[in-house]
Write a protein that holds these residues in place. Structure first.
Motif, PDB file in Angstrom:
ATOM      1  N   GLY A 188     -40.108   0.144  20.010  1.00  0.00           N
ATOM      2  CA  GLY A 188     -39.895   0.796  21.300  1.00  0.00           C
ATOM      3  C   GLY A 188     -40.849   0.273  22.362  1.00  0.00           C
ATOM      4  N   ALA A 189     -41.236  -0.986  22.252  1.00  0.00           N
ATOM      5  CA  ALA A 189     -42.235  -1.555  23.155  1.00  0.00           C
ATOM      6  C   ALA A 189     -41.644  -2.232  24.385  1.00  0.00           C
ATOM      7  CB  ALA A 189     -43.103  -2.561  22.388  1.00  0.00           C
ATOM      8  N   HIS A 190     -40.325  -2.285  24.488  1.00  0.00           N
ATOM      9  CA  HIS A 190     -39.725  -2.859  25.682  1.00  0.00           C
ATOM     10  C   HIS A 190     -39.794  -1.852  26.826  1.00  0.00           C
ATOM     11  CE1 HIS A 190     -38.193  -6.564  24.048  1.00  0.00           C
ATOM     12  NE2 HIS A 190     -37.723  -5.916  22.998  1.00  0.00           N
ATOM     13  N   VAL A 191     -39.858  -2.361  28.024  1.00  0.00           N
ATOM     14  CA  VAL A 191     -39.922  -1.506  29.203  1.00  0.00           C
ATOM     15  C   VAL A 191     -38.586  -0.793  29.359  1.00  0.00           C
ATOM     16  CG1 VAL A 191     -40.157  -1.487  31.705  1.00  0.00           C
ATOM     17  CG2 VAL A 191     -41.587  -2.994  30.336  1.00  0.00           C
ATOM     18  N   GLY A 192     -38.651   0.491  29.590  1.00  0.00           N
ATOM     19  CA  GLY A 192     -37.442   1.269  29.834  1.00  0.00           C
ATOM     20  C   GLY A 192     -37.624   2.101  31.096  1.00  0.00           C
ATOM     21  N   ILE A 193     -36.576   2.188  31.867  1.00  0.00           N
ATOM     22  CA  ILE A 193     -36.634   2.998  33.080  1.00  0.00           C
ATOM     23  C   ILE A 193     -35.861   4.276  32.778  1.00  0.00           C
ATOM     24  CG2 ILE A 193     -36.107   3.107  35.538  1.00  0.00           C
ATOM     25  CD1 ILE A 193     -36.252   0.026  35.497  1.00  0.00           C
ATOM     26  N   ASP A 194     -36.607   5.287  32.387  1.00  0.00           N
ATOM     27  CA  ASP A 194     -35.969   6.516  31.919  1.00  0.00           C
ATOM     28  C   ASP A 194     -36.394   7.750  32.711  1.00  0.00           C
ATOM     29  OD1 ASP A 194     -38.561   6.555  31.058  1.00  0.00           O
ATOM     30  OD2 ASP A 194     -38.102   6.845  28.943  1.00  0.00           O
ATOM     31  N   CYS A 195     -36.868   7.546  33.937  1.00  0.00           N
ATOM     32  CA  CYS A 195     -37.348   8.687  34.719  1.00  0.00           C
ATOM     33  C   CYS A 195     -36.230   9.696  35.004  1.00  0.00           C
ATOM     34  CB  CYS A 195     -38.034   8.228  35.998  1.00  0.00           C
ATOM     35  SG  CYS A 195     -37.046   7.170  37.036  1.00  0.00           S
ATOM     36  N   LEU A 196     -35.009   9.220  35.277  1.00  0.00           N
ATOM     37  CA  LEU A 196     -33.902  10.148  35.527  1.00  0.00           C
ATOM     38  C   LEU A 196     -33.491  10.877  34.254  1.00  0.00           C
ATOM     39  CD1 LEU A 196     -31.656   8.065  37.948  1.00  0.00           C
ATOM     40  CD2 LEU A 196     -33.137   9.998  38.502  1.00  0.00           C
ATOM     41  N   VAL A 197     -33.434  10.138  33.154  1.00  0.00           N
ATOM     42  CA  VAL A 197     -33.038  10.741  31.878  1.00  0.00           C
ATOM     43  C   VAL A 197     -34.061  11.782  31.446  1.00  0.00           C
ATOM     44  CG1 VAL A 197     -32.576  10.245  29.437  1.00  0.00           C
ATOM     45  CG2 VAL A 197     -31.753   8.683  31.192  1.00  0.00           C
ATOM     46  N   ASN A 198     -35.319  11.519  31.699  1.00  0.00           N
ATOM     47  CA  ASN A 198     -36.371  12.464  31.314  1.00  0.00           C
ATOM     48  C   ASN A 198     -36.304  13.768  32.109  1.00  0.00           C
ATOM     49  OD1 ASN A 198     -37.394  10.807  29.344  1.00  0.00           O
ATOM     50  ND2 ASN A 198     -38.916   9.875  30.692  1.00  0.00           N
ATOM     51  N   MET A 199     -35.631  13.759  33.259  1.00  0.00           N
ATOM     52  CA  MET A 199     -35.499  14.984  34.050  1.00  0.00           C
ATOM     53  C   MET A 199     -34.356  15.877  33.562  1.00  0.00           C
ATOM     54  SD  MET A 199     -36.290  14.039  37.987  1.00  0.00           S
ATOM     55  CE  MET A 199     -35.948  12.314  38.213  1.00  0.00           C
ATOM     56  N   LEU A 200     -33.524  15.345  32.688  1.00  0.00           N
ATOM     57  CA  LEU A 200     -32.388  16.114  32.182  1.00  0.00           C
ATOM     58  C   LEU A 200     -32.858  17.193  31.215  1.00  0.00           C
ATOM     59  CD1 LEU A 200     -29.971  13.135  31.432  1.00  0.00           C
ATOM     60  CD2 LEU A 200     -29.836  14.717  33.360  1.00  0.00           C
ATOM     61  N   PRO A 201     -32.043  18.242  31.052  1.00  0.00           N
ATOM     62  CA  PRO A 201     -32.378  19.240  30.025  1.00  0.00           C
ATOM     63  C   PRO A 201     -32.453  18.571  28.646  1.00  0.00           C
ATOM     64  CG  PRO A 201     -30.575  20.007  31.424  1.00  0.00           C
ATOM     65  CD  PRO A 201     -30.847  18.582  31.804  1.00  0.00           C
ATOM     66  N   LYS A 202     -33.231  19.150  27.745  1.00  0.00           N
ATOM     67  CA  LYS A 202     -33.472  18.521  26.440  1.00  0.00           C
ATOM     68  C   LYS A 202     -32.188  18.209  25.685  1.00  0.00           C
ATOM     69  CE  LYS A 202     -38.128  20.040  25.597  1.00  0.00           C
ATOM     70  NZ  LYS A 202     -39.088  20.520  24.643  1.00  0.00           N
ATOM     71  N   LYS A 203     -31.242  19.111  25.714  1.00  0.00           N
ATOM     72  CA  LYS A 203     -29.982  18.903  24.988  1.00  0.00           C
ATOM     73  C   LYS A 203     -29.227  17.699  25.561  1.00  0.00           C
ATOM     74  CE  LYS A 203     -26.440  20.446  22.450  1.00  0.00           C
ATOM     75  NZ  LYS A 203     -26.394  20.387  21.040  1.00  0.00           N
ATOM     76  N   VAL A 204     -29.121  17.629  26.878  1.00  0.00           N
ATOM     77  CA  VAL A 204     -28.424  16.522  27.534  1.00  0.00           C
ATOM     78  C   VAL A 204     -29.191  15.211  27.300  1.00  0.00           C
ATOM     79  CG1 VAL A 204     -27.607  15.622  29.748  1.00  0.00           C
ATOM     80  CG2 VAL A 204     -27.448  18.068  29.260  1.00  0.00           C
ATOM     81  N   HIS A 205     -30.510  15.289  27.362  1.00  0.00           N
ATOM     82  CA  HIS A 205     -31.351  14.121  27.101  1.00  0.00           C
ATOM     83  C   HIS A 205     -31.085  13.575  25.705  1.00  0.00           C
ATOM     84  CE1 HIS A 205     -35.182  12.057  26.032  1.00  0.00           C
ATOM     85  NE2 HIS A 205     -35.075  11.606  27.267  1.00  0.00           N
ATOM     86  N   ALA A 206     -30.984  14.451  24.734  1.00  0.00           N
ATOM     87  CA  ALA A 206     -30.735  14.030  23.353  1.00  0.00           C
ATOM     88  C   ALA A 206     -29.354  13.378  23.221  1.00  0.00           C
ATOM     89  CB  ALA A 206     -30.856  15.219  22.412  1.00  0.00           C
ATOM     90  N   VAL A 207     -28.361  13.924  23.912  1.00  0.00           N
ATOM     91  CA  VAL A 207     -27.008  13.352  23.863  1.00  0.00           C
ATOM     92  C   VAL A 207     -26.992  11.976  24.533  1.00  0.00           C
ATOM     93  CG1 VAL A 207     -24.630  13.658  24.663  1.00  0.00           C
ATOM     94  CG2 VAL A 207     -25.880  15.592  23.700  1.00  0.00           C
ATOM     95  N   VAL A 208     -27.706  11.834  25.641  1.00  0.00           N
ATOM     96  CA  VAL A 208     -27.785  10.538  26.320  1.00  0.00           C
ATOM     97  C   VAL A 208     -28.428   9.498  25.403  1.00  0.00           C
ATOM     98  CG1 VAL A 208     -28.899   9.302  28.228  1.00  0.00           C
ATOM     99  CG2 VAL A 208     -27.742  11.472  28.656  1.00  0.00           C
ATOM    100  N   LYS A 209     -29.437   9.898  24.641  1.00  0.00           N
ATOM    101  CA  LYS A 209     -30.069   8.973  23.698  1.00  0.00           C
ATOM    102  C   LYS A 209     -29.070   8.513  22.632  1.00  0.00           C
ATOM    103  CE  LYS A 209     -34.342   9.529  22.299  1.00  0.00           C
ATOM    104  NZ  LYS A 209     -35.603  10.108  21.799  1.00  0.00           N
ATOM    105  N   VAL A 210     -28.250   9.423  22.138  1.00  0.00           N
ATOM    106  CA  VAL A 210     -27.241   9.070  21.129  1.00  0.00           C
ATOM    107  C   VAL A 210     -26.229   8.089  21.724  1.00  0.00           C
ATOM    108  CG1 VAL A 210     -25.322   9.978  19.750  1.00  0.00           C
ATOM    109  CG2 VAL A 210     -27.522  11.167  19.751  1.00  0.00           C
ATOM    110  N   ILE A 211     -25.774   8.365  22.932  1.00  0.00           N
ATOM    111  CA  ILE A 211     -24.806   7.475  23.592  1.00  0.00           C
ATOM    112  C   ILE A 211     -25.437   6.093  23.822  1.00  0.00           C
ATOM    113  CG2 ILE A 211     -23.532   7.073  25.743  1.00  0.00           C
ATOM    114  CD1 ILE A 211     -23.159  10.178  25.835  1.00  0.00           C
ATOM    115  N   THR A 212     -26.693   6.081  24.247  1.00  0.00           N
ATOM    116  CA  THR A 212     -27.403   4.813  24.448  1.00  0.00           C
ATOM    117  C   THR A 212     -27.511   4.044  23.141  1.00  0.00           C
ATOM    118  OG1 THR A 212     -28.670   5.778  26.270  1.00  0.00           O
ATOM    119  CG2 THR A 212     -29.568   3.785  25.260  1.00  0.00           C
TER     120      THR A 212
END
Length: 160
Positions: free
Chosen positions: A64-88
């Motif tokens: 997980g050492a590559h740069v990721g731009i996840d500031c918008l995803v981190n603002m999502l509710p935890k449940k939605v954030h987890a689903v976005v991670k699965v889709i990613t």
């Protein structure tokens, strides 16, 4: 054996880096001190650098050492954030499998083309990309399993 598999990519990338640096260093010494450059040194260093870049990218991906731009995803509710991670993770699996296929195809097609100095097949050089993308596809599958379990655990906690 498990210890080796945990550090295989880092070990291969590290060896490639040492080979590239040594080939370059020895060539500089031979060229400027003895006026006798090593004809194959550039090819050795370039080949090692290709392996370093691709296998090193896979090792960084695993950690997980590559740069990721996840500031918008981190603002999502935890449940939605987890689903976005699965889709990613699913998208990364598809991408890495497609890239693996393409890299394997290129590696196979280059088997008869030889390098000028070392006379080795370009397939050896191209194999670095194929191996790296295969590793990244496997890591992506592991990330997907981890993230699905996290979603399921969160759902289980909600039920209780």
């Amino acid at each position: 054996m498990k210890h080796l598999s945990n550090y295989l990519e880092m070990t291969v990338a590290g060896i490639a880096m040492v080979v590239a640096v040594l080939a370059t260093f020895l060539n500089v010494i031979c060229r400027y001190c003895f006026n006798r450059p090593i004809y194959q040194a550039e090819e050795i260093a370039t080949t090692a650098f290709v392996w370093l870049v691709f296998i090193g990218a896979s090792a960084c991906f695993k950690e997980g050492a590559h740069v990721g731009i996840d500031c918008l995803v981190n603002m999502l509710p935890k449940k939605v954030h987890a689903v976005v991670k699965v889709i990613t993770d699913m998208m990364l699996i598809v991408f890495n499998v497609v890239m693996s296929y393409m890299a394997v195809t290129i590696t196979i097609s280059a088997k008869l083309k030889l390098t000028s100095a070392l006379r080795i097949s370009y397939s050896f050089i191209d194999a670095a990309a194929a191996i790296a993308f295969i590793f990244m596809a496997v890591h992506s599958a592991g990330f997907l399993i981890r993230d699905i379990r996290a979603v399921q655990a969160a759902d289980q906690r909600e039920v209780e």
